[in-house]
Write an enzyme that holds these catalytic residues in place. Sequence first.
Site, PDB file in Angstrom:
ATOM      1  N   LYS A 141       1.202   4.484  -2.764  1.00  0.00           N
ATOM      2  CA  LYS A 141       1.034   5.908  -2.466  1.00  0.00           C
ATOM      3  C   LYS A 141       2.336   6.680  -2.737  1.00  0.00           C
ATOM      4  O   LYS A 141       2.304   7.881  -3.030  1.00  0.00           O
ATOM      5  CB  LYS A 141       0.538   6.097  -1.031  1.00  0.00           C
ATOM      6  CG  LYS A 141      -0.915   5.617  -0.855  1.00  0.00           C
ATOM      7  CD  LYS A 141      -1.883   6.378  -1.772  1.00  0.00           C
ATOM      8  CE  LYS A 141      -3.333   5.966  -1.612  1.00  0.00           C
ATOM      9  NZ  LYS A 141      -4.263   6.740  -2.436  1.00  0.00           N
TER      10      LYS A 141
ATOM     11  N   TYR B 168       0.851  -1.203   0.000  1.00  0.00           N
ATOM     12  CA  TYR B 168       0.000   0.000   0.000  1.00  0.00           C
ATOM     13  C   TYR B 168       0.887   1.255   0.000  1.00  0.00           C
ATOM     14  O   TYR B 168       0.656   2.196  -0.769  1.00  0.00           O
ATOM     15  CB  TYR B 168      -0.943   0.008   1.208  1.00  0.00           C
ATOM     16  CG  TYR B 168      -1.758   1.281   1.293  1.00  0.00           C
ATOM     17  CD1 TYR B 168      -2.749   1.554   0.344  1.00  0.00           C
ATOM     18  CD2 TYR B 168      -1.524   2.228   2.296  1.00  0.00           C
ATOM     19  CE1 TYR B 168      -3.484   2.742   0.394  1.00  0.00           C
ATOM     20  CE2 TYR B 168      -2.260   3.412   2.358  1.00  0.00           C
ATOM     21  CZ  TYR B 168      -3.235   3.662   1.398  1.00  0.00           C
ATOM     22  OH  TYR B 168      -3.948   4.843   1.452  1.00  0.00           O
TER      23      TYR B 168
HETATM   24  P1  NDP Z   1     -13.420   4.672   1.521  1.00  0.00           P
HETATM   25  O1  NDP Z   1     -13.297   3.189   1.511  1.00  0.00           O
HETATM   26  O2  NDP Z   1     -14.416   5.292   2.444  1.00  0.00           O
HETATM   27  O3  NDP Z   1     -13.676   5.211   0.033  1.00  0.00           O
HETATM   28  C1  NDP Z   1     -13.009   4.678  -1.065  1.00  0.00           C
HETATM   29  C2  NDP Z   1     -13.746   5.071  -2.329  1.00  0.00           C
HETATM   30  O4  NDP Z   1     -13.042   4.547  -3.472  1.00  0.00           O
HETATM   31  C3  NDP Z   1     -15.161   4.518  -2.383  1.00  0.00           C
HETATM   32  O5  NDP Z   1     -16.017   5.508  -2.885  1.00  0.00           O
HETATM   33  C4  NDP Z   1     -15.063   3.361  -3.369  1.00  0.00           C
HETATM   34  O6  NDP Z   1     -16.306   3.213  -4.038  1.00  0.00           O
HETATM   35  C5  NDP Z   1     -13.980   3.888  -4.316  1.00  0.00           C
HETATM   36  N1  NDP Z   1     -13.335   2.836  -5.075  1.00  0.00           N
HETATM   37  C6  NDP Z   1     -12.529   1.845  -4.623  1.00  0.00           C
HETATM   38  N2  NDP Z   1     -12.154   1.052  -5.634  1.00  0.00           N
HETATM   39  C7  NDP Z   1     -12.733   1.556  -6.754  1.00  0.00           C
HETATM   40  C8  NDP Z   1     -12.742   1.164  -8.114  1.00  0.00           C
HETATM   41  N3  NDP Z   1     -12.060   0.073  -8.524  1.00  0.00           N
HETATM   42  N4  NDP Z   1     -13.438   1.902  -9.002  1.00  0.00           N
HETATM   43  C9  NDP Z   1     -14.120   2.994  -8.611  1.00  0.00           C
HETATM   44  N5  NDP Z   1     -14.155   3.419  -7.325  1.00  0.00           N
HETATM   45  C10 NDP Z   1     -13.475   2.691  -6.409  1.00  0.00           C
HETATM   46  O7  NDP Z   1     -11.953   5.212   1.855  1.00  0.00           O
HETATM   47  P2  NDP Z   1     -11.342   6.704   1.908  1.00  0.00           P
HETATM   48  O8  NDP Z   1     -12.358   7.707   1.618  1.00  0.00           O
HETATM   49  O9  NDP Z   1     -10.582   6.800   3.161  1.00  0.00           O
HETATM   50  O10 NDP Z   1     -10.296   6.591   0.708  1.00  0.00           O
HETATM   51  C11 NDP Z   1     -10.223   7.516  -0.354  1.00  0.00           C
HETATM   52  C12 NDP Z   1      -8.767   7.692  -0.771  1.00  0.00           C
HETATM   53  O11 NDP Z   1      -8.054   8.271   0.331  1.00  0.00           O
HETATM   54  C13 NDP Z   1      -8.028   6.411  -1.121  1.00  0.00           C
HETATM   55  O12 NDP Z   1      -7.222   6.652  -2.250  1.00  0.00           O
HETATM   56  C14 NDP Z   1      -7.161   6.151   0.117  1.00  0.00           C
HETATM   57  O13 NDP Z   1      -6.007   5.413  -0.201  1.00  0.00           O
HETATM   58  C15 NDP Z   1      -6.846   7.568   0.517  1.00  0.00           C
HETATM   59  N6  NDP Z   1      -6.403   7.755   1.888  1.00  0.00           N
HETATM   60  C16 NDP Z   1      -7.196   7.349   2.937  1.00  0.00           C
HETATM   61  C17 NDP Z   1      -6.764   7.543   4.231  1.00  0.00           C
HETATM   62  C18 NDP Z   1      -7.531   7.071   5.420  1.00  0.00           C
HETATM   63  O14 NDP Z   1      -6.943   6.963   6.515  1.00  0.00           O
HETATM   64  N7  NDP Z   1      -8.825   6.807   5.315  1.00  0.00           N
HETATM   65  C19 NDP Z   1      -5.500   8.236   4.501  1.00  0.00           C
HETATM   66  C20 NDP Z   1      -4.738   8.592   3.331  1.00  0.00           C
HETATM   67  C21 NDP Z   1      -5.201   8.384   2.082  1.00  0.00           C
HETATM   68  P3  NDP Z   1     -16.995   1.848  -4.481  1.00  0.00           P
HETATM   69  O15 NDP Z   1     -16.657   0.810  -3.469  1.00  0.00           O
HETATM   70  O16 NDP Z   1     -18.451   2.198  -4.549  1.00  0.00           O
HETATM   71  O17 NDP Z   1     -16.417   1.577  -5.829  1.00  0.00           O
HETATM   72  C1  8X3 Z   2      -4.037   5.753   4.786  1.00  0.00           C
HETATM   73  C2  8X3 Z   2      -3.275   6.202   5.965  1.00  0.00           C
HETATM   74  O1  8X3 Z   2      -1.588   5.454   7.711  1.00  0.00           O
HETATM   75  O2  8X3 Z   2      -3.629   4.153   7.457  1.00  0.00           O
HETATM   76  O3  8X3 Z   2      -3.346   6.084   3.617  1.00  0.00           O
HETATM   77  O4  8X3 Z   2      -1.909   4.034   5.791  1.00  0.00           O
HETATM   78  S1  8X3 Z   2      -2.575   4.888   6.759  1.00  0.00           S
END
Ligand code: NDP
Ligand code: 8X3
Length: 251
Positions: free
Chosen positions: A156, A152
């Site tokens: 990133k 992962y």
């Molecule tokens: P969620 O799981 O709440 O949201 C993820 C979103 O991505 C959902 O809307 C999901 O929709 C969509 N998604 C996943 N795979 C696909 C696909 N193949 N095609 C289209 N849509 C897809 O997580 P977050 O909101 O936390 O994550 C959003 C972003 O933020 C990610 O890139 C994550 O890596 C990043 N991030 C998150 C952090 C955290 O701590 N939460 C910290 C740092 C970065 P659906 O399942 O309906 O397709």
């Molecule tokens: C998501 C943040 O620290 O859980 O990108 O990997 S962490």
Amino acid sequence: MKTVFITGASSGIGEACARKFAQNGYRLILNARREDKLLQLALQLKQDYGTPTLILPFDVRDRDTVRDRLQSLPTDWQDIDVLVNNAGLALGLEKEYEGDFDDWDTMIDTNIKALLTVTRFVVPEMVKRGKGHIINIGSVAGDAAYANGAVYCATKAAVKVLSDGLRIDVSDTPLRVTNIKPGLVETNFSVVRFHGDKERADNVYKGIQPLNGNDIADCVWFAASAPEHVQIAEMLVLATHQASGSVVYRK
Ligand code: NDP
Ligand code: 8X3
């Protein structure tokens, strides 16, 4: 009216970004796989802010579909001002030499290859129009590896390098490129990471107040609404009591 295209808008950070841009008078193109969630959100934002929304339910990993759906946008929806490349996920938390091949493929295909695909089909039009902003959702995980998260973290790290590379490649245009790097954000992220184990997911946020989707949407909006001559290249946003991907103080 300006247009934002947000991938992964059915949950968490993407959903919060949709609301933020709607509040600020944008119209929305929203993507994710779960069409019902997108429809519900579109209806809500129409009621709350009168926002026009175009729903694009598809898997961003499906390159042909991404191309077909983006190349057949209704004429009056073709001018995308802001692209938020947010769709992404982590799967599993295992030593690099014990990880699951399918989990690796899904993370690499979604977080890297699909982000590139969407970028490839949206940015040329922005370059032609001499206008546009690409906001990638990276992570603190891309700054340094943490235990059991190497793949992962690598995806990133790739988002950081791809953002930097794109910024170089559009530096002769008025386009801007931003990499937002959140720390711990309480969304559906950990439930997905642990394959639906809600109890294990909840433990990730025990003893610390995590960020929420709105906190990150505020940062995305800060970058998007900066004056045209200001390019927020990167933003690292951590929960207070979090110092890095692997250092978190819990009460
Ligand atoms: P969620 O799981 O709440 O949201 C993820 C979103 O991505 C959902 O809307 C999901 O929709 C969509 N998604 C996943 N795979 C696909 C696909 N193949 N095609 C289209 N849509 C897809 O997580 P977050 O909101 O936390 O994550 C959003 C972003 O933020 C990610 O890139 C994550 O890596 C990043 N991030 C998150 C952090 C955290 O701590 N939460 C910290 C740092 C970065 P659906 O399942 O309906 O397709
Ligand atoms: C998501 C943040 O620290 O859980 O990108 O990997 S962490």
